[in-house]
Design an enzyme around this catalytic site. Structure first.
Site, PDB file in Angstrom:
ATOM      1  N   ARG A 176      34.331  33.400  18.609  1.00 11.58           N
ATOM      2  CA  ARG A 176      33.244  33.922  19.588  1.00 11.58           C
ATOM      3  C   ARG A 176      33.240  32.983  21.008  1.00 11.58           C
ATOM      4  O   ARG A 176      32.953  31.898  20.721  1.00 11.58           O
ATOM      5  CB  ARG A 176      31.746  33.946  19.088  1.00 11.58           C
ATOM      6  CG  ARG A 176      30.651  34.338  19.968  1.00 11.58           C
ATOM      7  CD  ARG A 176      29.429  34.230  18.942  1.00 11.58           C
ATOM      8  NE  ARG A 176      28.239  34.901  19.671  1.00 11.58           N
ATOM      9  CZ  ARG A 176      27.606  34.095  20.729  1.00 11.58           C
ATOM     10  NH1 ARG A 176      27.696  32.933  20.721  1.00 11.58           N
ATOM     11  NH2 ARG A 176      26.484  34.667  21.087  1.00 11.58           N
ATOM     12  N   LYS A 225      30.154  24.317  23.400  1.00  9.43           N
ATOM     13  CA  LYS A 225      28.965  23.835  22.670  1.00  9.43           C
ATOM     14  C   LYS A 225      28.984  22.348  23.125  1.00  9.43           C
ATOM     15  O   LYS A 225      29.977  21.591  23.641  1.00  9.43           O
ATOM     16  CB  LYS A 225      29.082  24.507  21.299  1.00  9.43           C
ATOM     17  CG  LYS A 225      28.762  25.786  21.236  1.00  9.43           C
ATOM     18  CD  LYS A 225      28.067  25.979  19.798  1.00  9.43           C
ATOM     19  CE  LYS A 225      27.575  27.323  19.826  1.00  9.43           C
ATOM     20  NZ  LYS A 225      27.332  27.652  18.347  1.00  9.43           N
TER      21      LYS A 225
END
Length: 302
Positions: free
Chosen positions: A271, A237
């Site tokens: 995840r 991210k």
């Protein structure tokens, strides 16, 4: 509780032994690895590499071979900067993929959607879990999950998918995220989803800037102490990229470090995009925490 002489946090997890689909997890001493497979042309990391159905199926089954316990299927990116996608189009993206994965593995399958009709179609195709980045705010979606007997992942976001939130601000991001997750978990309970089927996710980078996501990671124990198994989705991210000044494709090591820090503060589901490397890091972390032994111990060392 906090482990003596360490900074490791072991939360008291509600129903730590979970039967999710065909697989059982003991989240008091186990971390599940969730592989990301998106049938979208615009996901921030894969940029459409698994948009074509056969490539998505191949990627999903390969991730299971590499050790993933779980496959998360998405047909709509979170970003507000994308064309409108109808419910029918989202169903056409995720349902064939879920059906194909279910035909090839007993791994857990979740559907990443905030739309009720998509969730219903996904459950019929074989999905075990609803992964809702909208925090169960769509009318009827919690009831659909309850009726299907599915687990739900309740995720924090201010606006939800496809909603522009300009310069998100918080007085105290961790406290506000924790309060939201408690409230939405209570909502799920009131809609018939038992506590034994609720998972929470603080939503790193979802309507949050880099400072917010770093603070969530530093103080993750305030989220995991809520009691439900906590999922973290930090993989590649932007808060990692901005912290290290690294572009997409060069954030793997930063991702692994962030994931391990989250495990040490009580996260139990990761995840991720890079399954094999994450599985190795997770299994080593579990061994150092005393949750598993060496795979090939040699007892004759002197």
């Amino acid at each position: 509780m906090e482990h003596e002489a360490s900074n490791i946090f072991f939360p008291d997890i509600i129903e730590p032994i979970r039967q999710i689909g065909a697989r059982q997890f003991d989240f008091s001493r186990q971390v599940a690895v969730m592989a990301i497979v998106n049938r979208t042309p615009n996901s921030f990391h894969d940029q459409g590499r698994t948009f074509e159905l056969s490539r998505a199926v191949e990627a999903a089954l390969k991730s299971v071979e590499e050790g993933a316990d779980w496959v998360d299927v998405g047909g709509l990116a979170f970003s507000a900067a994308q064309p409108e996608l109808s419910v029918a189009e989202e169903i056409d993206r995720v349902v064939p993929l879920i059906a194909a994965i279910r035909g090839g593995t007993d791994a857990v399958i979740s559907v990443d959607t905030h739309r009720t009709e998509v969730a219903k179609a996904a459950f019929e195709a074989g999905a075990d879990v609803l992964n809702d980045t909208n925090g169960l705010r769509e009318p009827g979606i919690a009831e659909a999950a309850a009726e299907a007997g599915a687990h739900v992942i309740v995720t924090h976001s201010l606006g939800g998918p496809n909603k522009m939130v300009f310069r998100p601000s918080y007085q105290d991001v961790v406290t506000e995220v924790a309060d939201f997750l408690r409230q939405r978990a209570l909502y799920a309970l009131n809609k018939g989803i038992p506590a034994s089927r609720i998972i929470i996710d603080p939503g790193h980078d979802l309507n949050k800037n880099t400072y917010h996501s770093l603070e969530l990671t530093r103080r993750l124990r305030e989220i995991t102490s809520i009691g439900y198994p906590t999922l973290v989705a930090v993989s590649n991210k932007d808060f990692i990229g901005e912290t290290l000044d690294l572009p997409q494709g060069q954030r793997k090591e930063g991702t692994i470090v962030a994931n391990v820090v989250c495990i040490l503060q009580g996260a139990r589901i990761l995840r991720v995009h890079d399954v094999r490397d994450t599985v190795i890091a997770v299994r080593m972390t579990e061994a150092m925490l005393g949750w598993r032994g060496p795979q090939t111990p040699r007892h004759n060392l002197v």
